[in-house]
Each structure stands twice: as structure tokens, then as C-alpha cells.
Design a protein around this motif. Structure first.
Motif, PDB file in Angstrom:
ATOM      1  N   TYR A 174       0.824  -1.208   0.000  1.00  0.00           N
ATOM      2  CA  TYR A 174       0.000   0.000   0.000  1.00  0.00           C
ATOM      3  C   TYR A 174       0.861   1.262   0.000  1.00  0.00           C
ATOM      4  CZ  TYR A 174      -3.785  -3.206   1.060  1.00  0.00           C
ATOM      5  OH  TYR A 174      -4.679  -4.234   1.000  1.00  0.00           O
ATOM      6  N   CYS A 175       0.421   2.252  -0.756  1.00  0.00           N
ATOM      7  CA  CYS A 175       1.164   3.505  -0.860  1.00  0.00           C
ATOM      8  C   CYS A 175       1.236   4.249   0.472  1.00  0.00           C
ATOM      9  CB  CYS A 175       0.521   4.402  -1.926  1.00  0.00           C
ATOM     10  SG  CYS A 175       0.518   3.697  -3.592  1.00  0.00           S
ATOM     11  N   LEU A 176       0.301   3.984   1.376  1.00  0.00           N
ATOM     12  CA  LEU A 176       0.271   4.680   2.664  1.00  0.00           C
ATOM     13  C   LEU A 176       1.270   4.105   3.666  1.00  0.00           C
ATOM     14  CD1 LEU A 176      -3.585   5.192   3.144  1.00  0.00           C
ATOM     15  CD2 LEU A 176      -1.898   6.838   2.321  1.00  0.00           C
ATOM     16  N   PHE A 177       1.891   2.971   3.355  1.00  0.00           N
ATOM     17  CA  PHE A 177       2.890   2.402   4.264  1.00  0.00           C
ATOM     18  C   PHE A 177       4.098   3.328   4.352  1.00  0.00           C
ATOM     19  CE2 PHE A 177       1.623  -2.341   3.597  1.00  0.00           C
ATOM     20  CZ  PHE A 177       0.528  -2.140   4.426  1.00  0.00           C
ATOM     21  N   ASN A 178       4.726   3.379   5.524  1.00  0.00           N
ATOM     22  CA  ASN A 178       5.951   4.155   5.652  1.00  0.00           C
ATOM     23  C   ASN A 178       7.139   3.315   5.171  1.00  0.00           C
ATOM     24  OD1 ASN A 178       6.786   2.450   7.828  1.00  0.00           O
ATOM     25  ND2 ASN A 178       5.611   3.712   9.275  1.00  0.00           N
ATOM     26  N   ASP A 179       8.315   3.938   5.121  1.00  0.00           N
ATOM     27  CA  ASP A 179       9.493   3.254   4.583  1.00  0.00           C
ATOM     28  C   ASP A 179       9.843   1.995   5.381  1.00  0.00           C
ATOM     29  OD1 ASP A 179       9.545   5.242   2.755  1.00  0.00           O
ATOM     30  OD2 ASP A 179      11.456   6.117   3.390  1.00  0.00           O
ATOM     31  N   ARG A 180       9.704   2.066   6.680  1.00  0.00           N
ATOM     32  CA  ARG A 180      10.045   0.924   7.529  1.00  0.00           C
ATOM     33  C   ARG A 180       9.132  -0.266   7.217  1.00  0.00           C
ATOM     34  NH1 ARG A 180       8.323  -0.704  12.673  1.00  0.00           N
ATOM     35  NH2 ARG A 180       9.876  -1.899  13.851  1.00  0.00           N
ATOM     36  N   GLU A 181       7.836  -0.001   7.027  1.00  0.00           N
ATOM     37  CA  GLU A 181       6.887  -1.068   6.730  1.00  0.00           C
ATOM     38  C   GLU A 181       7.141  -1.668   5.349  1.00  0.00           C
ATOM     39  OE1 GLU A 181       3.040   0.520   9.311  1.00  0.00           O
ATOM     40  OE2 GLU A 181       3.475   1.377   7.334  1.00  0.00           O
ATOM     41  N   ILE A 182       7.440  -0.805   4.376  1.00  0.00           N
ATOM     42  CA  ILE A 182       7.713  -1.293   3.021  1.00  0.00           C
ATOM     43  C   ILE A 182       8.965  -2.163   3.008  1.00  0.00           C
ATOM     44  CG2 ILE A 182       8.391  -0.593   0.697  1.00  0.00           C
ATOM     45  CD1 ILE A 182       6.586   1.828   0.990  1.00  0.00           C
ATOM     46  N   ALA A 183      10.022  -1.704   3.669  1.00  0.00           N
ATOM     47  CA  ALA A 183      11.268  -2.473   3.724  1.00  0.00           C
ATOM     48  C   ALA A 183      11.048  -3.816   4.417  1.00  0.00           C
ATOM     49  CB  ALA A 183      12.346  -1.665   4.445  1.00  0.00           C
ATOM     50  N   PHE A 184      10.217  -3.837   5.447  1.00  0.00           N
ATOM     51  CA  PHE A 184       9.931  -5.085   6.162  1.00  0.00           C
ATOM     52  C   PHE A 184       9.266  -6.099   5.237  1.00  0.00           C
ATOM     53  CE2 PHE A 184       7.091  -7.820   8.595  1.00  0.00           C
ATOM     54  CZ  PHE A 184       7.936  -8.314   9.579  1.00  0.00           C
ATOM     55  N   ILE A 185       8.310  -5.640   4.436  1.00  0.00           N
ATOM     56  CA  ILE A 185       7.605  -6.534   3.506  1.00  0.00           C
ATOM     57  C   ILE A 185       8.566  -7.092   2.466  1.00  0.00           C
ATOM     58  CG2 ILE A 185       5.841  -6.628   1.705  1.00  0.00           C
ATOM     59  CD1 ILE A 185       4.290  -4.512   3.300  1.00  0.00           C
ATOM     60  N   ILE A 186       9.391  -6.222   1.886  1.00  0.00           N
ATOM     61  CA  ILE A 186      10.318  -6.667   0.841  1.00  0.00           C
ATOM     62  C   ILE A 186      11.316  -7.680   1.389  1.00  0.00           C
ATOM     63  CG2 ILE A 186      12.145  -5.912  -0.732  1.00  0.00           C
ATOM     64  CD1 ILE A 186      10.672  -3.251  -1.010  1.00  0.00           C
ATOM     65  N   LYS A 187      11.832  -7.427   2.576  1.00  0.00           N
ATOM     66  CA  LYS A 187      12.843  -8.317   3.159  1.00  0.00           C
ATOM     67  C   LYS A 187      12.266  -9.682   3.528  1.00  0.00           C
ATOM     68  CE  LYS A 187      15.566  -4.585   5.243  1.00  0.00           C
ATOM     69  NZ  LYS A 187      15.973  -3.972   6.534  1.00  0.00           N
ATOM     70  N   ASN A 188      11.038  -9.714   3.989  1.00  0.00           N
ATOM     71  CA  ASN A 188      10.477 -10.949   4.519  1.00  0.00           C
ATOM     72  C   ASN A 188       9.686 -11.764   3.505  1.00  0.00           C
ATOM     73  OD1 ASN A 188      10.820 -11.119   7.728  1.00  0.00           O
ATOM     74  ND2 ASN A 188      10.644  -8.966   7.133  1.00  0.00           N
ATOM     75  N   THR A 189       9.517 -11.253   2.284  1.00  0.00           N
ATOM     76  CA  THR A 189       8.749 -12.043   1.332  1.00  0.00           C
ATOM     77  C   THR A 189       9.564 -13.163   0.662  1.00  0.00           C
ATOM     78  OG1 THR A 189       7.370 -10.095   0.957  1.00  0.00           O
ATOM     79  CG2 THR A 189       7.138 -11.927  -0.557  1.00  0.00           C
ATOM     80  N   PRO A 190      10.727 -13.009   0.053  1.00  0.00           N
ATOM     81  CA  PRO A 190      11.403 -11.775  -0.326  1.00  0.00           C
ATOM     82  C   PRO A 190      11.034 -11.346  -1.748  1.00  0.00           C
ATOM     83  CG  PRO A 190      12.873 -13.593  -0.642  1.00  0.00           C
ATOM     84  CD  PRO A 190      11.555 -14.178  -0.171  1.00  0.00           C
ATOM     85  N   VAL A 191      10.806 -10.068  -1.944  1.00  0.00           N
ATOM     86  CA  VAL A 191      10.445  -9.525  -3.251  1.00  0.00           C
ATOM     87  C   VAL A 191      11.711  -9.209  -4.037  1.00  0.00           C
ATOM     88  CG1 VAL A 191       9.485  -7.482  -4.379  1.00  0.00           C
ATOM     89  CG2 VAL A 191       8.228  -8.600  -2.540  1.00  0.00           C
ATOM     90  N   SER A 192      11.758  -9.664  -5.300  1.00  0.00           N
ATOM     91  CA  SER A 192      12.917  -9.367  -6.154  1.00  0.00           C
ATOM     92  C   SER A 192      12.619  -8.282  -7.183  1.00  0.00           C
ATOM     93  CB  SER A 192      13.394 -10.626  -6.875  1.00  0.00           C
ATOM     94  OG  SER A 192      12.370 -11.141  -7.711  1.00  0.00           O
ATOM     95  N   ILE A 193      11.316  -8.042  -7.472  1.00  0.00           N
ATOM     96  CA  ILE A 193      10.914  -7.003  -8.425  1.00  0.00           C
ATOM     97  C   ILE A 193       9.795  -6.167  -7.809  1.00  0.00           C
ATOM     98  CG2 ILE A 193       9.913  -6.508 -10.692  1.00  0.00           C
ATOM     99  CD1 ILE A 193      11.080  -9.013 -11.763  1.00  0.00           C
ATOM    100  N   ILE A 194       9.889  -4.866  -7.989  1.00  0.00           N
ATOM    101  CA  ILE A 194       8.826  -3.955  -7.607  1.00  0.00           C
ATOM    102  C   ILE A 194       8.269  -3.294  -8.862  1.00  0.00           C
ATOM    103  CG2 ILE A 194       8.317  -1.729  -6.535  1.00  0.00           C
ATOM    104  CD1 ILE A 194       8.344  -3.846  -4.494  1.00  0.00           C
ATOM    105  N   VAL A 195       6.962  -3.309  -9.023  1.00  0.00           N
ATOM    106  CA  VAL A 195       6.295  -2.559 -10.085  1.00  0.00           C
ATOM    107  C   VAL A 195       5.537  -1.429  -9.406  1.00  0.00           C
ATOM    108  CG1 VAL A 195       4.642  -2.625 -11.980  1.00  0.00           C
ATOM    109  CG2 VAL A 195       6.082  -4.616 -11.516  1.00  0.00           C
ATOM    110  N   CYS A 196       5.876  -0.180  -9.743  1.00  0.00           N
ATOM    111  CA  CYS A 196       5.295   0.964  -9.046  1.00  0.00           C
ATOM    112  C   CYS A 196       5.008   2.098 -10.022  1.00  0.00           C
ATOM    113  CB  CYS A 196       6.228   1.448  -7.938  1.00  0.00           C
ATOM    114  SG  CYS A 196       7.802   2.106  -8.551  1.00  0.00           S
ATOM    115  N   ASP A 197       4.329   3.143  -9.534  1.00  0.00           N
ATOM    116  CA  ASP A 197       4.109   4.338 -10.341  1.00  0.00           C
ATOM    117  C   ASP A 197       5.192   5.367 -10.029  1.00  0.00           C
ATOM    118  OD1 ASP A 197       3.381   5.329  -7.851  1.00  0.00           O
ATOM    119  OD2 ASP A 197       1.231   5.277  -8.273  1.00  0.00           O
TER     120      ASP A 197
END
Length: 235
Positions: A174-197
């Protein structure tokens, strides 16, 4: 860095010979499949053909909205019953119907929207889904994780459907997440690609160094030259 452009106008206006389910309530002509009809927003089931809407005097007293008239279609048969097969079947079956639309922006005031939409047909959306899925396949393997972070727009669904075709696992951010929350999601998934605007792009560039699994950022919009040259430092 890969790009995914937006803002396409619908060019699929082929007129077919078979009849549609609608007729013009002014001239009583049965509209053809694929022809534009103008539907009254107030009167129940009142439609006019394009000619009558343009020439009738006085014009109909309520607002008319342009839509596509369509008739019976043969449903595409697929031996598979998974979600990817159903998406392809829908694209094949309803290829000349409207699929996704974006509300138009007032040219005199870009902050406001006007009362009209730019539509894309199932055929156009299907081509975008297929092409984008093939592009993503060069960057990620099936069962890999891909994050989507953008405002509500057709490209969000195009990305999600493209991932379904190639068996990628999507992670909504979600765009409303702060940087700490976004980084937590990416690290724990782990996401290798982000598609964003383009609005979220600077944040992911900033967080890239904190997320070892993140290897690619795909932007839905054209990237400004100043930002593009800066990104070469990271990618």
C-alpha cells in the motif's frame, strides 16, 4: 530499468455485421455488434445510434453516455480450468468489448476530471498482459515474488494478471505504508521485483540499499531524465 507506458487510447473500433442486443429507440434500427450506442443515464433502457444522437432535433433531454453495443459471442473453450486459462478465455471471447477505462482529465485544469472515460478493450488489455508477462519472465522465474505498489489504475491489474500467466506470486504494497513497513515486507517475502508508479519510484530507489532481495524496479510511467540518470548509480 524497464518501462511500462500508460495512457493508451482505445483504437479497437471495428464494426461487425452481426446484430447486437440493442436497437435505436429513435429510428428503430438494430445496432450492429461493435457499433457505438448512446445510453440515457436517466431513462430506463433508452439508447440511440450515433447518427440519431448527432442529428436529432431537439436532442434527447437527458445526458447520453457512449457505450459499445454487442451481441452473442461464442465462448472460447479451454481444456485447462485454472485462473490463467480463464483470463485468456475472457480476452478471446470478449475481445471487442470494453474492459478497463480511465476517467479523462480536464485539459484546462489537470487537477480536475471530466465526465468521460478513455476505454481499452479486452483485446488491448490482453495484449498488454501477455507482452508484459513475457518481459517480466526475463527478470524473474515462476514462483518468484513481485511487489505491486501504485495508485488505483489499469496497470495495477495488468501487472497482477501478467503475474498469473507466468505463475509469479504478487505482493500488494500500500502507498500509505511508511518506509520501515515497506522495507519489512520486501525483506520478509522476499520480493525481487517492484512494479510501481512514478509517485512511489523515489521511495523504492531510496530503500533499494536496505533490501538485498530487490533487484529490479519497474515503473508504470515514463521516468524523468534527471531521475533516470541518477538511477544508473543503483542499477
Amino acid at each position: 530499468m524497464q518501462l511500462m507506458t500508460t495512457g493508451e487510447k482505445n483504437t479497437d473500433s471495428d464494426i461487425f455485421t452481426k446484430p447486437s442486443f440493442w436497437e435505436c429507440d429513435n429510428c428503430n434500427r438494430i445496432l450492429k455488434h461493435g457499433e457505438f450506442r448512446f445510453n440515457c443515464t436517466v431513462c430506463p433502457d433508452y439508447n440511440q445510434c450515433e447518427t440519431c444522437t448527432a442529428t436529432m432535433q431537439p436532442p434527447h433531454h437527458h445526458r447520453m453516455v457512449r457505450e459499445i453495443a454487442y451481441g452473442y459471442v461464442e465462448e472460447a473453450e479451454y481444456t485447462r480450468v485454472d485462473l490463467a486459462a480463464r483470463i485468456l478465455a475472457a480476452v478471446t471471447t470478449y475481445q471487442d468489448r470494453y474492459c478497463m477505462g480511465v476517467r479523462d482529465i480536464d485539459p484546462n485544469n489537470p487537477k480536475n476530471y471530466v465526465d468521460s472515460y478513455s476505454w481499452q478493450t479486452f483485446k488491448t488489455i490482453g495484449e498488454r498482459i501477455t507482452n508484459f508477462s513475457h518481459g517480466l519472465r526475463r527478470l524473474i522465474k515462476p514462483r518468484g515474488y513481485l511487489g505491486i505498489c501504485a495508485a488505483n489504475r489499469p496497470e495495477w491489474l495488468v501487472t497482477d494478471f501478467a503475474c498469473i500467466l507466468q505463475s509469479f506470486i504478487t505482493v500488494p504494497i500500500y502507498c500509505l505504508f511508511n518506509d520501515r513497513e515497506i522495507a519489512f515486507i520486501i525483506k520478509n517475502t522476499p520480493v525481487s521485483i517492484i512494479v510501481c508508479d512514478k509517485e512511489m519510484l523515489p521511495r523504492f530507489i531510496r530503500l533499494h540499499s536496505e533490501c538485498p532481495s530487490l533487484r529490479h524496479i519497474v515503473c508504470m510511467d515514463p521516468i524523468p531524465e534527471a531521475m533516470s540518470s541518477k538511477m544508473k548509480i543503483y542499477f
